[in-house]
Design a protein around this motif. Structure first.
Motif, PDB file in Angstrom:
ATOM      1  N   SER A 129     -29.588  11.778  13.640  1.00  0.00           N
ATOM      2  CA  SER A 129     -29.111  13.168  13.702  1.00  0.00           C
ATOM      3  C   SER A 129     -28.942  13.795  12.328  1.00  0.00           C
ATOM      4  O   SER A 129     -28.531  14.954  12.224  1.00  0.00           O
ATOM      5  CB  SER A 129     -27.772  13.218  14.442  1.00  0.00           C
ATOM      6  N   TYR A 133     -30.690  18.857  15.030  1.00  0.00           N
ATOM      7  CA  TYR A 133     -31.366  18.842  16.321  1.00  0.00           C
ATOM      8  C   TYR A 133     -31.014  20.141  17.025  1.00  0.00           C
ATOM      9  O   TYR A 133     -30.093  20.863  16.640  1.00  0.00           O
ATOM     10  CB  TYR A 133     -30.939  17.630  17.160  1.00  0.00           C
ATOM     11  N   GLY A 135     -29.826  22.495  20.290  1.00  0.00           N
ATOM     12  CA  GLY A 135     -28.935  22.463  21.439  1.00  0.00           C
ATOM     13  C   GLY A 135     -28.623  23.880  21.869  1.00  0.00           C
ATOM     14  O   GLY A 135     -29.128  24.849  21.296  1.00  0.00           O
ATOM     15  N   HIS A 141     -24.990  18.655  22.299  1.00  0.00           N
ATOM     16  CA  HIS A 141     -25.411  17.367  21.752  1.00  0.00           C
ATOM     17  C   HIS A 141     -26.354  16.678  22.734  1.00  0.00           C
ATOM     18  O   HIS A 141     -25.955  15.817  23.514  1.00  0.00           O
ATOM     19  CB  HIS A 141     -24.196  16.491  21.458  1.00  0.00           C
ATOM     20  N   GLY A 142     -27.606  17.072  22.705  1.00  0.00           N
ATOM     21  CA  GLY A 142     -28.617  16.432  23.530  1.00  0.00           C
ATOM     22  C   GLY A 142     -28.673  16.990  24.943  1.00  0.00           C
ATOM     23  O   GLY A 142     -27.692  17.510  25.475  1.00  0.00           O
ATOM     24  N   ARG A 150     -29.913  10.817  26.769  1.00  0.00           N
ATOM     25  CA  ARG A 150     -30.022  12.210  26.342  1.00  0.00           C
ATOM     26  C   ARG A 150     -31.180  12.373  25.362  1.00  0.00           C
ATOM     27  O   ARG A 150     -31.472  11.483  24.568  1.00  0.00           O
ATOM     28  CB  ARG A 150     -28.720  12.694  25.688  1.00  0.00           C
ATOM     29  N   TYR A 151     -31.790  13.550  25.448  1.00  0.00           N
ATOM     30  CA  TYR A 151     -32.935  13.906  24.598  1.00  0.00           C
ATOM     31  C   TYR A 151     -32.477  14.913  23.557  1.00  0.00           C
ATOM     32  O   TYR A 151     -31.876  15.937  23.885  1.00  0.00           O
ATOM     33  CB  TYR A 151     -34.041  14.494  25.477  1.00  0.00           C
ATOM     34  N   PHE A 152     -32.776  14.608  22.284  1.00  0.00           N
ATOM     35  CA  PHE A 152     -32.407  15.471  21.166  1.00  0.00           C
ATOM     36  C   PHE A 152     -33.688  16.015  20.526  1.00  0.00           C
ATOM     37  O   PHE A 152     -34.319  15.331  19.715  1.00  0.00           O
ATOM     38  CB  PHE A 152     -31.603  14.691  20.128  1.00  0.00           C
ATOM     39  N   LEU A 161     -34.188   9.903  21.327  1.00  0.00           N
ATOM     40  CA  LEU A 161     -33.466   9.632  22.569  1.00  0.00           C
ATOM     41  C   LEU A 161     -32.228   8.817  22.248  1.00  0.00           C
ATOM     42  O   LEU A 161     -32.240   7.975  21.345  1.00  0.00           O
ATOM     43  CB  LEU A 161     -34.344   8.854  23.556  1.00  0.00           C
ATOM     44  N   THR A 169     -30.614   4.063  19.904  1.00  0.00           N
ATOM     45  CA  THR A 169     -31.318   5.270  19.468  1.00  0.00           C
ATOM     46  C   THR A 169     -32.809   4.976  19.369  1.00  0.00           C
ATOM     47  O   THR A 169     -33.207   3.990  18.748  1.00  0.00           O
ATOM     48  CB  THR A 169     -30.798   5.750  18.101  1.00  0.00           C
TER      49      THR A 169
END
Length: 462
Positions: A129, A133, A135, A141-142, A150-152, A161, A169
């Motif tokens: 991060s 990223y 959002g 946050h993802g 979660r996808y960032f 991911l 990660t």
């Protein structure tokens, strides 16, 4: 002198009152006083297990009219501070135990995951991060991909991911540098073994899919017929949810002859064009033509095509630059629009989405006549811009003809308007169809080239 001293006292008092520069600050009180400093108070507390996420207000000064206020958040565990100051705390609700996303100021805003292990609070930094990223207000946050994942997304990169717990990660592999012009960075699907990733160029209107292995090795991209996924009710939703729902039915994973993962997009098949000339269909209908692909290694693509050698490229393409990464030639002599096919090139350099360009050995006038004939035979509405009357007044170029053929009297669309406004300064014949705009031009190496300049649903309102 007494009057002057009294005057100075009143001025000082007024200054303190208006600026808030009062030496006394209220001591912290209440349930969370032990984790607060003077001047701080808790305006909201969200507790879960032994954690509490506190919204903290700090008032600097003695409560005067002009005193300053600061607002922040603080995360505590068992009445001890875990994260002293942060702009926001989000609980990851996929887990029964408390798990929090926080950005710690002491780590230059790097994201961290806070959870409990063996009765103690654990802070795990997420190094991926570091460069930021994307959002939105709902998902800071993802974006939820599946339970516990979660996808960032990251600008101009696929992103990463995050899986938990335990925390894992996965930095998504980027396509090779030479393929950057495709701009396919949006995660659409993951192979069954999690080792390959399918990217598209847009979360709401994908036009190409590109598979990349964990090690960064990629397959040839497959352009798609233009599709516009359903609009969402507001910007505060998960913008990738509709893409993933679509890709689950639109993409079928399979292994190619070398054992590598490929995707077969829905409707893409070697026989998709039927009895029609597959190459010609690329320049007649986006929805029909782009259901065929030409990558030799992909079993879903049309057989009988290969990569050109250096001599074939020199004979066809102008310049001495690097060889284009996605060029194809037929293994056996093939004709299109009454001329021998040279090179079929996939690129997005001239248009916003990856599209095909075809090099032929025929003269531009002959190819133009053949393309016009094919469009009439297929009953495809089209406008030849060179046949439009000269514009008068404020009317746009070919405005009446395009409104009649494309059924779009309100507007021609910004991209199309810009293209028509600048085309008068260029050579070649421009064709406008309901789903694409192509141009037939002379090739500097001899023969002609059909270039796709725009690929979109031109009946859509802006």
């Amino acid at each position: 002198m007494k009057i002057f001293a009294l005057y100075r006292w009143w001025c000082a008092a007024a200054f303190v009152l208006l600026t808030g520069c009062w030496p006394y600050t209220e001591p912290a009180t209440g349930e969370y006083a032990a984790v607060l400093r003077r001047g701080e108070k808790v305006t909201k507390a969200d507790t879960y297990g032994r954690f509490a996420a506190l919204s903290v207000e700090y008032r600097q000064g003695g409560g005067s009219l002009m005193s300053a206020e600061n607002h922040s958040m603080r995360l505590i565990h068992n009445d001890k501070i875990v994260v002293k100051t942060t702009d926001g705390i989000e609980r990851w609700t996929d887990f029964a135990q408390p798990v929090y996303f926080v950005k710690r100021q002491e780590d230059d805003g790097m994201l961290a995951l806070v959870h409990e292990q063996a009765g103690k609070a654990v802070v795990e930094k997420i190094a991926a991060s570091e460069y930021g990223y994307r959002g939105n207000e709902t998902y800071m946050h993802g974006f939820p991909l599946s339970p516990g994942v979660r996808y960032f997304p990251v600008d101009q990169r696929p992103g990463f991911l995050l899986r938990g717990l335990p925390l894992k990660t996965t930095v998504l592999p980027s396509p090779p540098e030479g393929d950057g012009h495709l701009q396919a960075y949006v995660l659409a699907a993951i192979s069954p073994d999690g080792a390959s990733f399918a990217y598209v160029d847009s979360e709401y209107a994908p036009s190409v899919v590109l598979v990349v292995d964990a090690g960064g090795k990629r397959r040839d991209p497959i352009p798609l017929p233009r599709i516009y996924l359903a609009d969402a009710p507001s910007y505060q939703f998960n913008p990738y949810e509709r893409l993933w729902a679509w890709s689950r039915t639109a993409f079928a994973w399979h292994r190619n002859g070398t054992g590598n993962w490929e995707v077969r997009p829905d409707g893409i098949a070697p026989g998709a064009a039927g009895a029609r000339n597959a190459v010609e269909q690329l320049f007649i209908s986006d929805q029909t033509g782009y259901r065929t692909c030409f990558a030799a290694a992909n079993a879903a693509c049309l057989p009988g095509w290969r990569r050109p050698d250096a001599a074939e490229l020199r004979r066809t393409l102008p310049g001495d630059g690097d060889a284009p990464p996605f060029a194809y030639v037929p293994s056996a002599p093939t004709a299109a629009f009454g001329s021998a096919v040279g090179v079929l090139l996939l690129s997005r350099e001239c248009c916003r989405v990856p599209s095909y360009h075809l090099y032929l050995d025929g003269a531009p006038a002959a190819v133009t006549a053949q393309l016009s004939a094919r469009l009439r035979e297929s009953k495809t509405p089209f406008v030849r811009v060179d046949e439009c009357p000269r514009r008068t007044g404020n009317d746009g170029k070919c405005a009446a003809q395009l409104a009649q053929q494309l059924k779009r009297p309100e507007s021609l669309g910004r991209e199309l308007e810009q293209l028509l406004d600048t085309w008068e300064e260029r050579d070649g014949v421009l064709f406008v169809m309901p789903s694409m705009v192509v141009a037939v031009r002379a090739n500097a190496q001899g023969g002609s080239v059909i270039q796709t300049l725009l690929r979109a649903d031109l009946s859509r309102k802006d």
